[in-house]
Design a protein around this motif. Sequence first.
Motif, PDB file in Angstrom:
ATOM      1  N   ARG A 143      52.443 -23.208 -49.912  1.00 47.78           N
ATOM      2  CA  ARG A 143      52.257 -21.762 -49.945  1.00 47.78           C
ATOM      3  C   ARG A 143      50.881 -21.403 -50.499  1.00 47.78           C
ATOM      4  O   ARG A 143      50.478 -21.858 -51.553  1.00 47.78           O
ATOM      5  CB  ARG A 143      53.346 -21.107 -50.806  1.00 47.78           C
ATOM      6  N   GLY A 144      50.158 -20.617 -49.740  1.00 45.32           N
ATOM      7  CA  GLY A 144      48.841 -20.167 -50.145  1.00 45.32           C
ATOM      8  C   GLY A 144      47.712 -21.137 -49.830  1.00 45.32           C
ATOM      9  O   GLY A 144      46.546 -20.807 -50.044  1.00 45.32           O
ATOM     10  N   ILE A 145      48.046 -22.337 -49.337  1.00 44.67           N
ATOM     11  CA  ILE A 145      47.014 -23.342 -49.052  1.00 44.67           C
ATOM     12  C   ILE A 145      47.036 -23.772 -47.587  1.00 44.67           C
ATOM     13  O   ILE A 145      46.009 -23.763 -46.913  1.00 44.67           O
ATOM     14  CB  ILE A 145      47.176 -24.576 -49.967  1.00 44.67           C
ATOM     15  N   ALA A 146      48.199 -24.145 -47.100  1.00 45.87           N
ATOM     16  CA  ALA A 146      48.335 -24.570 -45.693  1.00 45.87           C
ATOM     17  C   ALA A 146      49.626 -23.990 -45.134  1.00 45.87           C
ATOM     18  O   ALA A 146      50.715 -24.304 -45.638  1.00 45.87           O
ATOM     19  CB  ALA A 146      48.348 -26.087 -45.594  1.00 45.87           C
ATOM     20  N   ASN A 147      49.503 -23.152 -44.126  1.00 48.69           N
ATOM     21  CA  ASN A 147      50.684 -22.498 -43.558  1.00 48.69           C
ATOM     22  C   ASN A 147      51.173 -23.160 -42.273  1.00 48.69           C
ATOM     23  O   ASN A 147      52.117 -22.691 -41.642  1.00 48.69           O
ATOM     24  CB  ASN A 147      50.418 -21.011 -43.306  1.00 48.69           C
ATOM     25  N   SER A 148      50.540 -24.260 -41.868  1.00 50.29           N
ATOM     26  CA  SER A 148      50.981 -24.979 -40.673  1.00 50.29           C
ATOM     27  C   SER A 148      50.457 -26.399 -40.722  1.00 50.29           C
ATOM     28  O   SER A 148      49.555 -26.733 -41.503  1.00 50.29           O
ATOM     29  CB  SER A 148      50.489 -24.281 -39.396  1.00 50.29           C
ATOM     30  N   VAL A 149      51.038 -27.239 -39.866  1.00 47.22           N
ATOM     31  CA  VAL A 149      50.589 -28.625 -39.765  1.00 47.22           C
ATOM     32  C   VAL A 149      50.516 -28.978 -38.282  1.00 47.22           C
ATOM     33  O   VAL A 149      51.341 -28.545 -37.484  1.00 47.22           O
ATOM     34  CB  VAL A 149      51.533 -29.585 -40.522  1.00 47.22           C
ATOM     35  N   ARG A 150      49.510 -29.742 -37.922  1.00 47.23           N
ATOM     36  CA  ARG A 150      49.306 -30.130 -36.526  1.00 47.23           C
ATOM     37  C   ARG A 150      49.128 -31.642 -36.446  1.00 47.23           C
ATOM     38  O   ARG A 150      48.355 -32.226 -37.208  1.00 47.23           O
ATOM     39  CB  ARG A 150      48.057 -29.440 -35.968  1.00 47.23           C
ATOM     40  N   PHE A 151      49.869 -32.280 -35.533  1.00 45.99           N
ATOM     41  CA  PHE A 151      49.726 -33.714 -35.291  1.00 45.99           C
ATOM     42  C   PHE A 151      48.826 -33.907 -34.078  1.00 45.99           C
ATOM     43  O   PHE A 151      49.058 -33.311 -33.023  1.00 45.99           O
ATOM     44  CB  PHE A 151      51.084 -34.366 -35.003  1.00 45.99           C
ATOM     45  N   LEU A 152      47.806 -34.745 -34.225  1.00 45.23           N
ATOM     46  CA  LEU A 152      46.877 -35.038 -33.139  1.00 45.23           C
ATOM     47  C   LEU A 152      46.870 -36.532 -32.848  1.00 45.23           C
ATOM     48  O   LEU A 152      47.044 -37.349 -33.752  1.00 45.23           O
ATOM     49  CB  LEU A 152      45.446 -34.622 -33.497  1.00 45.23           C
ATOM     50  N   THR A 153      46.663 -36.889 -31.596  1.00 49.45           N
ATOM     51  CA  THR A 153      46.424 -38.285 -31.256  1.00 49.45           C
ATOM     52  C   THR A 153      44.926 -38.527 -31.244  1.00 49.45           C
ATOM     53  O   THR A 153      44.159 -37.735 -30.692  1.00 49.45           O
ATOM     54  CB  THR A 153      47.029 -38.664 -29.896  1.00 49.45           C
ATOM     55  N   GLY A 154      44.513 -39.618 -31.854  1.00 47.70           N
ATOM     56  CA  GLY A 154      43.098 -39.956 -31.869  1.00 47.70           C
ATOM     57  C   GLY A 154      42.692 -40.806 -30.684  1.00 47.70           C
ATOM     58  O   GLY A 154      41.539 -41.228 -30.588  1.00 47.70           O
ATOM     59  N   HIS A 155      43.634 -41.067 -29.775  1.00 47.81           N
ATOM     60  CA  HIS A 155      43.329 -41.905 -28.618  1.00 47.81           C
ATOM     61  C   HIS A 155      42.227 -41.302 -27.767  1.00 47.81           C
ATOM     62  O   HIS A 155      42.084 -40.080 -27.674  1.00 47.81           O
ATOM     63  CB  HIS A 155      44.585 -42.101 -27.760  1.00 47.81           C
ATOM     64  N   SER A 156      41.475 -42.164 -27.147  1.00 42.46           N
ATOM     65  CA  SER A 156      40.400 -41.741 -26.259  1.00 42.46           C
ATOM     66  C   SER A 156      40.712 -42.156 -24.834  1.00 42.46           C
ATOM     67  O   SER A 156      41.649 -42.912 -24.580  1.00 42.46           O
ATOM     68  CB  SER A 156      39.076 -42.373 -26.692  1.00 42.46           C
TER      69      SER A 156
END
Length: 377
Positions: A255-268
């Motif tokens: 709360r107050g710092i990060a309101n969401s999270v996102r998962f990313l693939t680093g694959h190229s």
Amino acid sequence: MALPYTHHYDLSFFALNLKKFGSSHLQPFCCLRCNSSVSSSPFTEKHSLQRYQRDQWVYNNNNQQRPSLSCDDEAASCSVPADSDSIRLNDIALQLPELRKLLQVLKHKRESCGGQVPKNGLGDVFLVGTGPGDPDLLTLKAVKVIQKADLLLYDRLVSNAVLDLVGPDARLLYVGKTAGYHSRTQQEEIHELLLSFAEAGATVVRLQGGDPLVFGRGGEEMDFLQQQGIQVKVIPGITAASGISAELGIPLTHRGIANSVRFLTGHSRKGGTDPLFVAENAADPDSTLVVYMGLSTLPSLAQKLIHHGLPPDTPATAVERGTTPQQRMVFAKLKDLADKIKTAELVSPTLIIIGKVVALSPFWPQSLTEASRLVEV
């Protein structure tokens, strides 16, 4: 089931006494190494001694062709050549006779008086997530299924400690992929193996590190089998983002710092250095980014995130072999993270977490002052 799995950490920071030194004099970088008598990988490397010991049943009738190993039991490193198409094809050719024999044994087992034959004649297929490595993070349902399986197909990111739970009569078959070798043909082989054994009435378990439906091929395997009329049951696992962030004391949202999270693939694409996709809104400073399989593309990824507006001094961490006794990690500002990873010589599998919440970790060198400042803001 009690599974003893203790961690012994040896922390070395540039400076830890925040009362004596001002935070401005600290470099936000540390390396955490685990003291362990085990020097080998906690995971199943393709040419590891553990892998060939587990899968030796597929070579029983092919001793003259069995891969020659020159291994040190302590290090479990083998002098087997690196992956190539010819090695992969030879591996499969060696396995086929025993796989066919196993199919016949399973069919006979199901048809015998002691076996229960499903009404539709088909066996059960389970896609099981094994978590980030620590066997204590397995679900109870996963343990039960692993222990009753006839055949288990497992990949590189299933830890040796998890495989120790497999029943004595089960057969294990390694189907792991390595960087640069993710061919369609190999995935189709896995599909066909799952189908063949399910049609024989076997209880087949496909083990995948983390969660099978998060950056795995579980969705493809499930779709293929369902199209063939095979029912697939998915047992979720703790994905690396959750397991490793918890290990480091990093809340993915706060709360107050990060309101969401996102998962990313680093694959190229085709083994390049550019990540597949980085959306402009992935550079949101109020969100947490978790990057899977991103070691080789991190320099490019970091530049793009900064270009799209993410502050260069955003706290970040990279964690190698998280939740296992061989866990190592580095902390740094985003602009410095790639260099720190190179200095520490981290290897795959490594998870990367980027965001202000990283500064809340007790392992962050400026954690006491940074956490206080963030919470006040």
